[in-house]
Design a protein around this motif. Structure first.
Motif, PDB file in Angstrom:
ATOM      1  N   MET A  66       0.825  -1.204   0.000  1.00 41.89           N
ATOM      2  CA  MET A  66       0.000   0.000   0.000  1.00 41.89           C
ATOM      3  C   MET A  66       0.866   1.263   0.000  1.00 41.89           C
ATOM      4  O   MET A  66       0.530   2.265  -0.632  1.00 41.89           O
ATOM      5  CB  MET A  66      -0.923   0.002   1.220  1.00 41.89           C
ATOM      6  CG  MET A  66      -2.041  -1.022   1.149  1.00 41.89           C
ATOM      7  SD  MET A  66      -3.176  -0.691  -0.241  1.00 41.89           S
ATOM      8  CE  MET A  66      -4.371  -2.009   0.015  1.00 41.89           C
TER       9      MET A  66
ATOM     10  N   LEU B 180       2.037   1.821  -3.533  1.00 44.92           N
ATOM     11  CA  LEU B 180       1.010   1.997  -4.561  1.00 44.92           C
ATOM     12  C   LEU B 180       0.958   3.403  -5.150  1.00 44.92           C
ATOM     13  O   LEU B 180       0.796   3.540  -6.376  1.00 44.92           O
ATOM     14  CB  LEU B 180      -0.351   1.582  -4.006  1.00 44.92           C
ATOM     15  CG  LEU B 180      -1.464   1.372  -5.035  1.00 44.92           C
ATOM     16  CD1 LEU B 180      -1.068   0.328  -6.076  1.00 44.92           C
ATOM     17  CD2 LEU B 180      -2.766   0.944  -4.342  1.00 44.92           C
TER      18      LEU B 180
ATOM     19  N   ARG C  93      -4.655  -1.345 -11.309  1.00 49.63           N
ATOM     20  CA  ARG C  93      -5.536  -1.828 -10.256  1.00 49.63           C
ATOM     21  C   ARG C  93      -4.798  -2.858  -9.417  1.00 49.63           C
ATOM     22  O   ARG C  93      -3.961  -3.600  -9.936  1.00 49.63           O
ATOM     23  CB  ARG C  93      -6.790  -2.510 -10.827  1.00 49.63           C
ATOM     24  CG  ARG C  93      -7.758  -1.594 -11.544  1.00 49.63           C
ATOM     25  CD  ARG C  93      -8.937  -2.417 -12.033  1.00 49.63           C
ATOM     26  NE  ARG C  93      -8.510  -3.483 -12.943  1.00 49.63           N
ATOM     27  CZ  ARG C  93      -9.176  -4.619 -13.140  1.00 49.63           C
ATOM     28  NH1 ARG C  93     -10.285  -4.860 -12.457  1.00 49.63           N
ATOM     29  NH2 ARG C  93      -8.747  -5.519 -13.992  1.00 49.63           N
ATOM     30  N   LEU C  94      -5.132  -2.886  -8.145  1.00 50.12           N
ATOM     31  CA  LEU C  94      -4.610  -3.911  -7.247  1.00 50.12           C
ATOM     32  C   LEU C  94      -5.769  -4.748  -6.752  1.00 50.12           C
ATOM     33  O   LEU C  94      -6.708  -4.233  -6.141  1.00 50.12           O
ATOM     34  CB  LEU C  94      -3.885  -3.269  -6.056  1.00 50.12           C
ATOM     35  CG  LEU C  94      -3.461  -4.225  -4.925  1.00 50.12           C
ATOM     36  CD1 LEU C  94      -2.462  -5.253  -5.431  1.00 50.12           C
ATOM     37  CD2 LEU C  94      -2.895  -3.437  -3.742  1.00 50.12           C
TER      38      LEU C  94
ATOM     39  N   VAL D 178      -6.634   0.444   3.512  1.00 55.57           N
ATOM     40  CA  VAL D 178      -6.446   1.562   2.566  1.00 55.57           C
ATOM     41  C   VAL D 178      -6.428   2.912   3.264  1.00 55.57           C
ATOM     42  O   VAL D 178      -6.374   3.949   2.597  1.00 55.57           O
ATOM     43  CB  VAL D 178      -7.541   1.558   1.478  1.00 55.57           C
ATOM     44  CG1 VAL D 178      -7.469   0.287   0.654  1.00 55.57           C
ATOM     45  CG2 VAL D 178      -8.938   1.720   2.092  1.00 55.57           C
TER      46      VAL D 178
ATOM     47  N   ARG E  11      -7.981   5.161  -3.511  1.00 59.59           N
ATOM     48  CA  ARG E  11      -8.553   3.979  -2.877  1.00 59.59           C
ATOM     49  C   ARG E  11      -9.419   3.168  -3.828  1.00 59.59           C
ATOM     50  O   ARG E  11      -9.558   1.957  -3.651  1.00 59.59           O
ATOM     51  CB  ARG E  11      -9.360   4.398  -1.642  1.00 59.59           C
ATOM     52  CG  ARG E  11      -8.475   5.010  -0.564  1.00 59.59           C
ATOM     53  CD  ARG E  11      -9.256   5.567   0.603  1.00 59.59           C
ATOM     54  NE  ARG E  11      -8.380   6.325   1.491  1.00 59.59           N
ATOM     55  CZ  ARG E  11      -8.792   7.008   2.547  1.00 59.59           C
ATOM     56  NH1 ARG E  11     -10.098   7.028   2.858  1.00 59.59           N
ATOM     57  NH2 ARG E  11      -7.929   7.683   3.292  1.00 59.59           N
TER      58      ARG E  11
ATOM     59  N   VAL F  66      -7.958  -0.022  -5.518  1.00 59.17           N
ATOM     60  CA  VAL F  66      -7.787  -1.264  -4.768  1.00 59.17           C
ATOM     61  C   VAL F  66      -9.137  -1.959  -4.695  1.00 59.17           C
ATOM     62  O   VAL F  66     -10.117  -1.388  -4.212  1.00 59.17           O
ATOM     63  CB  VAL F  66      -7.253  -1.009  -3.347  1.00 59.17           C
ATOM     64  CG1 VAL F  66      -7.041  -2.337  -2.611  1.00 59.17           C
ATOM     65  CG2 VAL F  66      -5.955  -0.216  -3.398  1.00 59.17           C
TER      66      VAL F  66
END
Length: 397
Positions: free
Chosen positions: A217, A220, A231-232, A244, A252, A255
């Motif tokens: 995170m 990211l 995208r995760l 997040v 956010r 994710v």
């Protein structure tokens, strides 16, 4: 062969050891062996027909995590009954040095015992302190298996003796045959259509720090700065909002939390991503998720834990970065995502390398250990009964 397998951790809580035991049992059953698995589980947990419940587990801090184990007088009685009723030719105990069913089974069993050690913890003071208690049980073990060189090293340094290294197994074909899911596809390695950005994947317990999601995170924002459509996908249990919380609000939405996924969806996820990221920070003796990712053809980016580097063939079957370095993680991910040729190279190398972890190989190696200890036990028993040896024509000159 009648085989008893002892699982130390709760069957209803997903984990690498449980998956390994499940797949080993089903592999052996498919070969015609009679297999029974003893494992902790809650009363309402649906169990396969080969699993016997040893009762509810309780959370215990163990190896940098919280394991759900089963130990005590009631558990000991259940272990004795299961061992007696099973009349096993070989008993295969996992993690016998933990305060679990495995240790109880060691104390109870009289026949050949094979033990598999999964833990990699080079600084375990608790294991050293407990050695005088463990020693009588561990001396009954006929053969020892370690799932990696680092698990073997932990065993040697803390408990003495040695072990043969046999890695965790994976049904490579199961992951290789999985169909990608269109909604999860990225556009770097896959023709997803619609001009999507790249897709990264993470599978693991969200609220367990050593699985490394906080590191990912933290990386990211730098990944999104270079790949704004990325995208995760996150699969696993835990507090999604907390995961997040450190991200800027506008990021956010990049994710997507999938919660707990089935084995089938895990395989589909790994088949769909452009890059699988394993940011684990420690406490890993093997890295089964890396093997699963390679089996599915997902290029792997992993922290440089010793066990991960070994699974990734010294870094030849996957990219590695310095552990807990979010900046290095982001830099490596960005380099890979803008280099499809390198991603395809990692995918191809991983797909070739992973064959050594298939159950066709791993299962055969474990069966060889079983056969060795049962043959040895039969020879000792015959030596102790010279009258029977003579009757069967086995007396030595």
């Amino acid at each position: 062969m009648r085989i008893g397998i002892v699982c130390p951790y709760a069957w209803d809580v997903p984990g690498g050891v449980q998956f390994h035991i499940r797949d080993l049992a089903e592999h052996l059953i498919a070969l015609g062996h009679a297999v029974s698995v003893l494992a902790p589980s809650d009363e309402d947990t649906p169990l396969p027909p080969y699993v016997v419940s040893a009762g509810r587990a309780v959370p215990v801090p163990y190896n940098g995590s919280v394991a759900r184990l089963n130990f005590g007088f009631l558990s000991a009685a259940r272990v004795r009954r299961w061992v007696h009723d099973g009349d096993f030719e070989v008993l295969h105990i996992h993690e016998p040095a933990s305060p679990s069913l495995g240790l109880l089974a060691c104390w109870t069993a009289q026949g050949p015992i094979v033990a598999t050690f999964h833990t990699s913890n080079p600084r375990s003071r608790a294991m050293i302190a407990a050695y005088p208690i463990l020693q009588p049980a561990l001396e009954k073990i006929s053969a020892r298996i370690a799932v990696s060189e680092y698990a073997r090293r932990t065993l040697v340094e803390h408990l003495g003796g040695d072990a043969v290294v046999i890695p965790n197994g994976v049904d490579v074909g199961f992951f290789d045959r999985a169909e990608p899911k269109h909604a999860w596809l990225g556009d770097v390695l896959h023709d997803s259509g619609g001009g999507r950005g790249p897709t990264l994947g993470f599978i693991g317990r969200i609220d367990e720090p050593r699985k490394g999601l906080p590191v990912l995170m933290k990386a990211l924002p730098d990944i999104l700065a270079e790949h704004p459509e990325a995208r995760l996908l996150v699969a696993g249990r835990g507090d999604e909002k907390e995961a997040v919380a450190g991200l800027p609000a506008g990021m956010r939405d990049h994710v997507e939390f999938l919660g707990m996924v089935s084995d089938e969806d895990k395989a589909r996820l790994l088949r769909s991503v452009d890059l699988y990221v394993a940011p684990n920070t420690g406490g890993e003796s093997f890295g089964i998720i890396l093997v699963e990712a390679m089996s599915a053809g997902a290029p792997v980016l992993a922290s440089d834990l010793d066990a991960f580097v070994q699974v990734l063939d010294g870094g030849r079957a996957g990219e590695i970065y310095p552990n807990e370095d979010a900046t290095a993680l982001a830099g490596a991910a960005n380099r890979l995502l803008r280099d499809p040729a390198r991603l395809r190279e990692l995918r191809d190398r991983g797909s070739r390398h992973v064959r050594r972890f298939d159950w066709s190989t791993v299962g055969s190696d474990i069966l060889s250990v079983y056969e060795t200890v049962t043959d040895g036990a039969a020879s000792v028993a015959a030596d102790e009964r010279p009258g029977l040896r003579a009757r069967w024509g086995l007396a030595r000159d």
